[in-house]
Design a protein around this motif. Structure first.
Motif, PDB file in Angstrom:
ATOM      1  N   ARG A 546       0.826  -1.217   0.000  1.00  0.00           N
ATOM      2  CA  ARG A 546       0.000   0.000   0.000  1.00  0.00           C
ATOM      3  C   ARG A 546       0.855   1.259   0.000  1.00  0.00           C
ATOM      4  NH1 ARG A 546      -4.716  -0.794   4.408  1.00  0.00           N
ATOM      5  NH2 ARG A 546      -5.861   0.682   3.112  1.00  0.00           N
ATOM      6  N   ALA A 547       2.061   1.154   0.529  1.00  0.00           N
ATOM      7  CA  ALA A 547       2.925   2.341   0.586  1.00  0.00           C
ATOM      8  C   ALA A 547       3.635   2.584  -0.746  1.00  0.00           C
ATOM      9  CB  ALA A 547       3.954   2.177   1.699  1.00  0.00           C
ATOM     10  N   ALA A 548       3.573   1.592  -1.636  1.00  0.00           N
ATOM     11  CA  ALA A 548       4.329   1.700  -2.889  1.00  0.00           C
ATOM     12  C   ALA A 548       3.666   2.672  -3.853  1.00  0.00           C
ATOM     13  CB  ALA A 548       4.451   0.317  -3.526  1.00  0.00           C
ATOM     14  N   ASP A 549       4.472   3.487  -4.521  1.00  0.00           N
ATOM     15  CA  ASP A 549       3.929   4.315  -5.607  1.00  0.00           C
ATOM     16  C   ASP A 549       4.135   3.562  -6.925  1.00  0.00           C
ATOM     17  OD1 ASP A 549       6.610   4.488  -6.101  1.00  0.00           O
ATOM     18  OD2 ASP A 549       6.797   6.615  -5.626  1.00  0.00           O
ATOM     19  N   LYS A 563       0.584  -0.476 -16.456  1.00  0.00           N
ATOM     20  CA  LYS A 563      -0.198  -1.197 -15.454  1.00  0.00           C
ATOM     21  C   LYS A 563       0.006  -0.605 -14.063  1.00  0.00           C
ATOM     22  CE  LYS A 563      -0.826  -5.954 -15.867  1.00  0.00           C
ATOM     23  NZ  LYS A 563      -0.327  -7.328 -15.687  1.00  0.00           N
ATOM     24  N   ALA A 564       1.248  -0.171 -13.760  1.00  0.00           N
ATOM     25  CA  ALA A 564       1.570   0.251 -12.396  1.00  0.00           C
ATOM     26  C   ALA A 564       0.605   1.302 -11.827  1.00  0.00           C
ATOM     27  CB  ALA A 564       3.018   0.736 -12.332  1.00  0.00           C
ATOM     28  N   PRO A 565       0.336   2.392 -12.567  1.00  0.00           N
ATOM     29  CA  PRO A 565      -0.573   3.393 -11.991  1.00  0.00           C
ATOM     30  C   PRO A 565      -1.986   2.842 -11.771  1.00  0.00           C
ATOM     31  CG  PRO A 565       0.359   4.145 -14.098  1.00  0.00           C
ATOM     32  CD  PRO A 565       0.893   2.791 -13.855  1.00  0.00           C
ATOM     33  N   VAL A 566      -2.390   1.890 -12.609  1.00  0.00           N
ATOM     34  CA  VAL A 566      -3.724   1.287 -12.445  1.00  0.00           C
ATOM     35  C   VAL A 566      -3.778   0.540 -11.116  1.00  0.00           C
ATOM     36  CG1 VAL A 566      -5.372  -0.362 -13.399  1.00  0.00           C
ATOM     37  CG2 VAL A 566      -3.991   1.052 -14.934  1.00  0.00           C
ATOM     38  N   VAL A 567      -2.704  -0.217 -10.835  1.00  0.00           N
ATOM     39  CA  VAL A 567      -2.654  -0.981  -9.586  1.00  0.00           C
ATOM     40  C   VAL A 567      -2.710  -0.022  -8.398  1.00  0.00           C
ATOM     41  CG1 VAL A 567      -1.239  -2.519  -8.181  1.00  0.00           C
ATOM     42  CG2 VAL A 567      -1.379  -2.888 -10.642  1.00  0.00           C
TER      43      VAL A 567
END
Ligand SMILES: NC(=O)c1ccc[n+]([C@@H]2O[C@H](COP(=O)([O-])OP(=O)(O)OC[C@H]3O[C@@H](n4cnc5c(N)ncnc54)[C@H](O)[C@@H]3O)[C@@H](O)[C@H]2O)c1
Ligand SMILES: [Zn+2]
Length: 687
Positions: A546-549, A563-567
């Motif tokens: 949850r802390a990951a950007d 995909k990363a920003p969607v996650v």
């Protein structure tokens, strides 16, 4: 957007002759009624290929070649223009723009201090002739020297008034096009008339402008971008129009009651430097997806009449103006299927499955179809060639079928009669169909997924039980399951003491599932079982995830910048649900992972660095495990579970009936072990 896009490769003289013919046919259809078989990108690639071939074989150039001609030499006209209506040269990016400006300044012998920057409207050029303030004739561009009389369209073009404010004699030039709303209406009218439609707004405008007799009238839009007095007119106004900067001429045009792009987000401006020009180019490009009308570039012009006069014209284009092209936003591809999905709010939406096509920097495979009405309004069929639109971040959409490319093999699109997600009825009273269960519909699917064998593995929680719990408002999401009391469960119909206790025990077991499964249960888009395992092993705890950007999430193998920003966004949206899970005591860590979140392949793990494939029936200690559980086991033991055997495979676990994977492993000399041997190897990690 710096390089010129690629061109079609032409191998020999025969291919060259065919390419020229195809370009001529396409351009003729494009300017006539918009029924070209090529999209603009394909046409431009073809012409660039022809140009390149001609550069290398100057002796083979055919007289009918489209290169260097207005409208590709495919159009003729019989109404001579007072002043030729030309094309525009192109640049593709800031460097080419700077080169063009430098050569222009060399030609005129002084720096250009005022540039007009306007959108390049994607329609058809037209000349509107006014005599003493009254609109008397409309002429298309034609071959640039003479055009075609389309005066019959007078009165149907918004923005082009019958009378100007002043009783002046003048020729206005501008673009005739269709706005998105006009296009929708035109499609509906044509659909009602003959069951077909227009492929896109530009071809709808072309067809509409040039067709004399149609039983239905479609509205068009005009945006002016120039005003010319007759060459022999020596009136005070004519002199003024010849001497004013372009920007002031446009001010005068709009003062006459004619529409210009002034009131749009992409209004023309005057820039003093090329940096300012580029800034406006970027702004216009950024605004493009939201515009109500199509643009295919930006036109940069010398604003001062004196600069224009010195620069002059080539036979094809003015030297004082250039088109800064933007990437194509529309292509033709095939509609291969339609999927139906029920969204979070219960809206049932069709989604087009396309033959993959590259568009504005990405490959498009799916496109929105909005709703059922949209399909019928466009008369779309399976197997149709369709125009697909995508610009910037907008969701790609299917614009319309390309009716003239139909083969006869197209099939009707199956329309669902029940909710594709829960099987309940569909509320069809609105244009946007909804599942009668509304938001609860999605809840069934997502809770059922979370409770599934490969996620929380909650035995005894069938879909009808989930529906019952939702209907009784005892739960809204799967986290609520962990708060259900014995009494609540007993109060449900068809729920006895034994099943209640079994279910409660299943909930307790579910709380102990590892993070990888809890994460998978969240149903974050694009993160199935193996991706969830990778994320859990990478971060070790839910807190760390949850802390990951987006950047941190991208460190996980297989998660790219798209995909990363969607996650990250979906996790933020799921925060209340995750909080409830945490409070309920659900496991939020991954066993075997250092809680600092770093170590995933500690060297002491038996499978560390190994890629393991499992095939055939499992036996011995592995007999009871699902394939997913075996894969989890592999990853707990430090290995990577893979589904196919390759030279990179370190180990094949082959049970009975192993078949082709075993053969392949042997051929590649990959180590093969039995399920029993494998169990031994990872014994300390067995569940
Ligand atoms: N799909 C096909 O088969 C096919 C065939 C032929 C051409 N085309 C497309 O058409 C393009 C060429 O079009 P063209 O020859 O009509 O135009 P062009 O690219 O040569 O540009 C000149 C035209 O730009 C227009 N324009 C728009 N905004 C303007 C503004 N603010 N100021 C001045 N002019 C403005 C005018 O109509 C003018 O005639 C090609 O790049 C290709 O993509 C496609
Ligand atoms: Zn439903």
């Amino acid at each position: 957007m710096t390089d010129a896009p690629p061109s079609t490769v032409i191998a020999d003289e025969t291919a060259y002759a065919e390419a020229v013919q195809l370009a001529l046919d396409s351009a003729a259809a494009y300017y006539a009624d918009g029924t070209s078989t090529l999209d603009d990108d394909a046409y431009d690639r073809l012409v660039r290929g022809i140009e390149a071939y001609e550069g290398e074989h100057p002796d083979q150039v055919l007289p009918q070649s489209p290169t260097g001609k207005v409208a590709g030499g495919a159009v003729v006209g019989d109404v001579p223009h007072t002043v030729p209506m030309l094309s525009l040269d192109n640049v593709f990016g800031a460097d080419q723009l700077a080169d063009w400006a430098a050569s222009l300044e060399r030609r005129i012998g002084r720096p250009v201090t005022a540039w007009s920057v306007e959108p390049k409207l994607d329609g058809l050029a037209i000349s509107a002739r006014y005599r003493r303030g009254r609109l008397v004739q409309l002429v298309t561009r034609g071959d640039g020297v003479a055009g075609e009389d389309v005066s019959h369209a007078m009165g149907t073009i918004v923005g082009l008034p019958d009378r100007l404010a002043d009783t002046v004699t003048v020729e206005l030039r501008g673009e005739v096009m269709m706005t998105a709303a006009q296009f929708d209406e035109a499609c509906a009218k044509r659909q009602a008339h003959d069951g077909t439609t227009f492929a896109n707004p530009r071809s709808a405008a072309a067809g509409t402008l040039r067709t004399r007799e149609r039983p239905y009238v479609c509205e068009l839009t005009f945006f002016g971008y120039g005003a010319l007095p007759a060459p022999d007119d020596s009136s005070e106004l004519a002199t003024r129009l010849r001497e004013l900067p372009h920007s002031e001429v446009m001010g005068w045009v709009s003062g006459q009651g004619v529409q210009t792009t002034d009131a749009t987000p992409v209004a023309g401006i005057v820039a003093e430097t090329l940096e300012q020009v580029q800034k406006r180019v970027d702004e216009i490009a950024a605004a493009r997806p939201e515009l109500e009308f199509g643009i295919d570039g930006i036109v940069v012009k010398c604003d001062l009449a004196a600069d224009q006069a010195v620069a002059g014209f080539s036979s094809r284009a003015p030297r004082w103006a250039v088109a800064y092209k933007l990437p194509a936003t529309e292509k033709i591809t095939k509609l291969v299927g339609v999927e139906w999905n029920t969204g979070r709010t219960g809206i049932i939406a069709p989604r087009a499955v396309l033959e993959p096509v590259e568009l504005d920097g990405s490959v498009v495979t799916y496109a929105t179809l909005h709703n059922v009405a949209d399909i019928t309004r466009r008369g779309l069929m399976l197997g149709d060639s369709v125009t697909v639109y995508k610009a910037g971040d907008v969701i790609p959409r299917v614009e319309a079928p390309v009716v003239h490319l139909r083969t006869g093999d197209e099939q009707p699109i199956p329309i669902p009669s029940v909710c594709p997600s829960c099987g309940d009825a569909i509320d069809m009273s609105q244009e946007r169909w909804r599942c009668v269960r509304g938001r609860a519909c999605r809840a069934i699917a997502s809770i059922s997924y979370a409770a599934g064998r490969d996620q929380l593995d909650i035995e005894g929680l069938a879909d009808n039980r989930i529906k019952q719990l939702l209907d009784a408002e005892m739960i809204a999401d799967f986290a609520d399951l962990f708060y259900l009391t014995r009494d609540q469960l007993l109060s449900l119909e068809r729920m006895g003491a034994v099943s209640t206790d079994n279910l409660l025990a299943a909930f307790e077991r579910a709380k102990a599932q590892p993070l990888s499964r809890v994460f998978c249960a969240l149903g974050v888009r694009g993160t199935g079982r193996s991706m969830s395992r990778r994320i859990a092993r990478h971060f070790g705890t839910m807190e760390a995830i949850r802390a990951a950007d987006a950047l941190a999430i991208q460190q996980v193998e297989g998660i790219g910048p798209e995909k990363a920003p969607v996650v990250v966004a979906e996790l933020a949206e799921l925060a209340p649900l995750i909080d409830k899970l945490v409070a309920a005591g659900v496991t939020m860590t991954e066993p075997g992972v250092d809680p600092s979140g770093s170590a995933t392949s500690a060297p002491e793990l038996p499978l560390s660095g190994m890629s393991v494939v499992v095939t055939g029936a499992m036996s011995g200690p592995l007999e009871e495990l699902s394939r997913n559980q075996v894969n989890e086991l592999i990853e707990r033991a430090g290995g990577k579970a893979s589904s196919s055997v390759s030279a990179k495979t370190s180990l094949l676990v082959a049970g009975e009936k192993a078949g082709s994977k075993r053969a392949k492993a042997e051929q590649l000399q990959v180590r093969v072990v039995s399920p029993e041997e494998f169990a031994e190897l990872v014994s300390e990690f067995l569940p």
